[in-house]
Design a protein around this motif. Structure first.
Motif, PDB file in Angstrom:
ATOM      1  N   ARG A 165      -7.939  72.010  89.223  1.00 17.10           N
ATOM      2  CA  ARG A 165      -9.212  71.700  89.731  1.00 17.10           C
ATOM      3  C   ARG A 165     -10.015  72.990  89.993  1.00 17.10           C
ATOM      4  O   ARG A 165     -11.162  73.272  90.046  1.00 17.10           O
ATOM      5  CB  ARG A 165      -9.326  70.602  90.829  1.00 17.10           C
ATOM      6  CG  ARG A 165      -8.930  69.182  90.251  1.00 17.10           C
ATOM      7  CD  ARG A 165      -8.987  68.252  91.447  1.00 17.10           C
ATOM      8  NE  ARG A 165      -8.719  67.056  90.836  1.00 17.10           N
ATOM      9  CZ  ARG A 165      -8.214  65.810  91.603  1.00 17.10           C
ATOM     10  NH1 ARG A 165      -8.074  65.966  92.869  1.00 17.10           N
ATOM     11  NH2 ARG A 165      -8.271  64.748  91.029  1.00 17.10           N
ATOM     12  N   SER A 166      -9.003  73.844  90.877  1.00 16.04           N
ATOM     13  CA  SER A 166      -9.585  75.093  91.210  1.00 16.04           C
ATOM     14  C   SER A 166     -10.127  75.904  90.404  1.00 16.04           C
ATOM     15  O   SER A 166     -11.166  76.622  90.491  1.00 16.04           O
ATOM     16  CB  SER A 166      -8.414  75.631  92.241  1.00 16.04           C
ATOM     17  OG  SER A 166      -8.242  75.003  93.522  1.00 16.04           O
ATOM     18  N   ARG A 167      -9.361  75.990  89.111  1.00 19.74           N
ATOM     19  CA  ARG A 167      -9.698  77.219  88.135  1.00 19.74           C
ATOM     20  C   ARG A 167     -10.839  76.394  87.448  1.00 19.74           C
ATOM     21  O   ARG A 167     -11.941  77.296  87.113  1.00 19.74           O
ATOM     22  CB  ARG A 167      -8.376  76.846  87.078  1.00 19.74           C
ATOM     23  CG  ARG A 167      -7.412  77.876  87.377  1.00 19.74           C
ATOM     24  CD  ARG A 167      -6.380  78.430  86.188  1.00 19.74           C
ATOM     25  NE  ARG A 167      -5.609  77.086  85.651  1.00 19.74           N
ATOM     26  CZ  ARG A 167      -4.535  76.451  86.233  1.00 19.74           C
ATOM     27  NH1 ARG A 167      -4.028  77.122  87.113  1.00 19.74           N
ATOM     28  NH2 ARG A 167      -4.235  75.487  85.516  1.00 19.74           N
ATOM     29  N   LEU A 168     -10.787  75.210  87.277  1.00 17.81           N
ATOM     30  CA  LEU A 168     -12.173  74.512  86.681  1.00 17.81           C
ATOM     31  C   LEU A 168     -13.202  74.661  87.452  1.00 17.81           C
ATOM     32  O   LEU A 168     -14.650  74.953  86.917  1.00 17.81           O
ATOM     33  CB  LEU A 168     -11.960  73.064  86.307  1.00 17.81           C
ATOM     34  CG  LEU A 168     -11.118  72.613  85.350  1.00 17.81           C
ATOM     35  CD1 LEU A 168     -10.954  71.206  85.281  1.00 17.81           C
ATOM     36  CD2 LEU A 168     -11.567  73.174  84.006  1.00 17.81           C
ATOM     37  N   ALA A 169     -13.083  74.683  88.962  1.00 15.19           N
ATOM     38  CA  ALA A 169     -14.323  74.655  89.838  1.00 15.19           C
ATOM     39  C   ALA A 169     -14.751  76.138  89.702  1.00 15.19           C
ATOM     40  O   ALA A 169     -16.096  76.254  89.711  1.00 15.19           O
ATOM     41  CB  ALA A 169     -13.784  74.475  91.210  1.00 15.19           C
ATOM     42  N   ALA A 170     -13.893  77.204  89.465  1.00 11.28           N
ATOM     43  CA  ALA A 170     -14.174  78.695  89.778  1.00 11.28           C
ATOM     44  C   ALA A 170     -15.109  79.039  88.278  1.00 11.28           C
ATOM     45  O   ALA A 170     -15.943  79.509  88.246  1.00 11.28           O
ATOM     46  CB  ALA A 170     -13.167  79.181  89.672  1.00 11.28           C
ATOM     47  N   ILE A 171     -14.548  78.123  87.219  1.00 18.01           N
ATOM     48  CA  ILE A 171     -15.423  78.238  85.869  1.00 18.01           C
ATOM     49  C   ILE A 171     -16.931  77.736  86.081  1.00 18.01           C
ATOM     50  O   ILE A 171     -17.752  78.429  85.565  1.00 18.01           O
ATOM     51  CB  ILE A 171     -14.659  77.564  84.601  1.00 18.01           C
ATOM     52  CG1 ILE A 171     -13.266  78.310  84.410  1.00 18.01           C
ATOM     53  CG2 ILE A 171     -15.623  77.380  83.554  1.00 18.01           C
ATOM     54  CD1 ILE A 171     -12.507  77.620  83.476  1.00 18.01           C
ATOM     55  N   VAL A 172     -16.669  76.422  86.572  1.00 17.35           N
ATOM     56  CA  VAL A 172     -17.983  76.012  86.814  1.00 17.35           C
ATOM     57  C   VAL A 172     -19.103  76.778  87.863  1.00 17.35           C
ATOM     58  O   VAL A 172     -20.037  76.994  87.379  1.00 17.35           O
ATOM     59  CB  VAL A 172     -17.958  74.469  87.313  1.00 17.35           C
ATOM     60  CG1 VAL A 172     -19.414  73.864  88.092  1.00 17.35           C
ATOM     61  CG2 VAL A 172     -17.312  73.471  86.451  1.00 17.35           C
TER      62      VAL A 172
ATOM     63  N   ASN B 271     -23.642  73.933  90.937  1.00 14.94           N
ATOM     64  CA  ASN B 271     -23.436  75.526  91.156  1.00 14.94           C
ATOM     65  C   ASN B 271     -24.605  76.232  91.267  1.00 14.94           C
ATOM     66  O   ASN B 271     -25.727  76.039  91.368  1.00 14.94           O
ATOM     67  CB  ASN B 271     -22.472  75.613  89.959  1.00 14.94           C
ATOM     68  CG  ASN B 271     -23.411  75.901  88.632  1.00 14.94           C
ATOM     69  OD1 ASN B 271     -24.762  75.403  88.832  1.00 14.94           O
ATOM     70  ND2 ASN B 271     -23.115  76.327  87.535  1.00 14.94           N
ATOM     71  N   ALA B 272     -24.097  77.479  91.360  1.00  7.36           N
ATOM     72  CA  ALA B 272     -25.099  78.783  91.900  1.00  7.36           C
ATOM     73  C   ALA B 272     -25.962  78.638  90.626  1.00  7.36           C
ATOM     74  O   ALA B 272     -27.247  79.041  91.165  1.00  7.36           O
ATOM     75  CB  ALA B 272     -24.274  79.974  91.942  1.00  7.36           C
ATOM     76  N   SER B 273     -25.727  78.681  89.522  1.00  6.75           N
ATOM     77  CA  SER B 273     -26.843  78.754  88.431  1.00  6.75           C
ATOM     78  C   SER B 273     -27.741  77.764  88.545  1.00  6.75           C
ATOM     79  O   SER B 273     -29.190  77.612  88.295  1.00  6.75           O
ATOM     80  CB  SER B 273     -26.137  78.653  87.024  1.00  6.75           C
ATOM     81  OG  SER B 273     -25.525  79.830  86.783  1.00  6.75           O
ATOM     82  N   ALA B 274     -27.331  76.494  89.076  1.00  3.70           N
ATOM     83  CA  ALA B 274     -28.213  75.362  89.352  1.00  3.70           C
ATOM     84  C   ALA B 274     -29.185  75.674  90.376  1.00  3.70           C
ATOM     85  O   ALA B 274     -30.393  75.249  90.129  1.00  3.70           O
ATOM     86  CB  ALA B 274     -27.660  73.970  89.588  1.00  3.70           C
TER      87      ALA B 274
END
Length: 349
Positions: A145-152, A172-175
């Motif tokens: 989940r942490s890796r996926l969260a970092a990717i997102v 996320n930041a892009s949103a």
């Protein structure tokens, strides 16, 4: 009191009679069965850490029978050390008189070791219940989940989680960059707050379809951003499923098409300008060469005259090439958002 029927307890008439839970406590048998039924390794210690009793899960984990465990210190059988390890939760619990725990990697697995102190009537520490909980799968899931969260979080696409009525619960930041919505707002924003007027109904229908069918949808739209700036976007909507497999919300993956659309418009403008710069001059050159060919074939034009005409037309073509080179350079050095490969080509690098 709950009753359990047992064939071991018969009434005088030969029929099974009631057996009460208290009857099963004879000799501590029920307690022992419960103790051994616990899947986590559990053992009981006295005040100095000596093991007094261990359940079956402890014996299986350590591959040692209970008689061989009793009388040993916990650090010797669990960690293979001669004293308590640094930050040992047992030592902390003996002083704090409250539950203490920590996470450790051993036996090729991750465990959370929890110590529950046993206190006497005077509140003195007399021992503890030592519990080892295998959290390997949970830890691996947390890492995933942490890796996926970092990717997102680092994705250039906007990723938004929302309820079925469009209330945003995560982004996320892009949103935040694309929509202009703050991630620290006090009032929870709604996705429809950034949808351009007249397009809300299409978004509502898309969300209803995703929730109803469980299948994702993709379409293009325009979003309002900061200072009423608009972004052309590609929107993907998919269901967020709960533990039952039922839609509990929706996710939005929004790709900003604005740079690509600007590039497309810039390149279309370039192609139109290039065509205008070439069309008339090239038609003129073609006409002159065609007329010269006819005159030359009919004998009305000498080779020397034809050579002179060709030199003039070549000068015209050289000028056309120079005009295109100037146009290429202007586009390559402009601030227009065109693909880098095109910019590289146009600049002749």
């Amino acid at each position: 009191m709950d009753r359990v029927v047992s064939e071991a307890n018969m009434s005088d008439g030969g029929e099974p009679g009631p057996v009460y839970a208290g009857d099963l406590m004879v000799g501590g048998d029920l307690w022992r069965r419960i103790f051994d039924a616990i899947e986590d390794p559990v053992f009981i210690q006295d005040a100095d850490g000596t093991i007094l009793s261990a359940n079956r899960a402890t014996q299986n984990l350590l591959d040692v029978s209970e008689p061989d465990l009793i009388g040993n210190r916990c650090y010797a059988v669990v960690h293979g050390t001669e004293s308590f390890i640094p930050e040992c939760p047992f030592v902390r619990a003996s002083g704090s008189h409250t539950r203490e725990s920590y996470v450790i990697f051993m036996f090729e697995r991750w465990f959370r070791i929890s110590i529950d102190p046993i206190l006497d009537d005077a509140g003195r520490f007399t021992g503890a219940i030592h519990i080892l909980t295998d959290i390997t799968d949970i830890k691996h899931l947390d890492e995933l989940r942490s890796r996926l969260a970092a990717i997102v979080e680092t994705s250039e696409d906007a990723v938004i989680g929302a309820t079925q009525d469009g209330r945003i619960v995560s982004m996320n930041a892009s949103a935040s960059r694309i929509t202009g919505l703050s991630r620290d707002v006090v009032e929870t924003p709604n996705i429809f707050s950034v949808v351009t007027a007249g397009d809300e109904e299409r978004w509502e229908e898309a969300i209803r379809s995703v929730v109803g069918t469980g299948e994702g949808i993709r379409f293009e739209s325009v979003l309002k951003g900061l200072h009423d700036n608009e972004s052309e976007v590609s929107v993907g909507i998919a269901p967020i499923l709960d533990e039952r497999g039922a839609p509990g919300g929706v996710s939005f993956i929004i790709h900003d098409l604005t740079p690509r659309r600007k590039a497309e418009r810039a390149l279309v403008a370039y192609m139109a300008e290039a065509a205008l710069r070439m069309k008339v001059p090239l038609e003129t050159v073609a006409q002159e060469i065609g007329r010269m060919t006819t005159l030359l074939t009919g004998g009305s034009l000498t080779v020397a005259e034809a050579s002179t005409i060709l030199r003039v037309q070549k000068a015209h073509i050289d000028q056309i090439v120079q005009n295109l080179a100037d146009l290429n350079r202007a586009v390559a050095e402009s601030d227009e958002e065109i693909p880098e490969a095109y910019r590289h080509f146009l600049s002749n690098r």
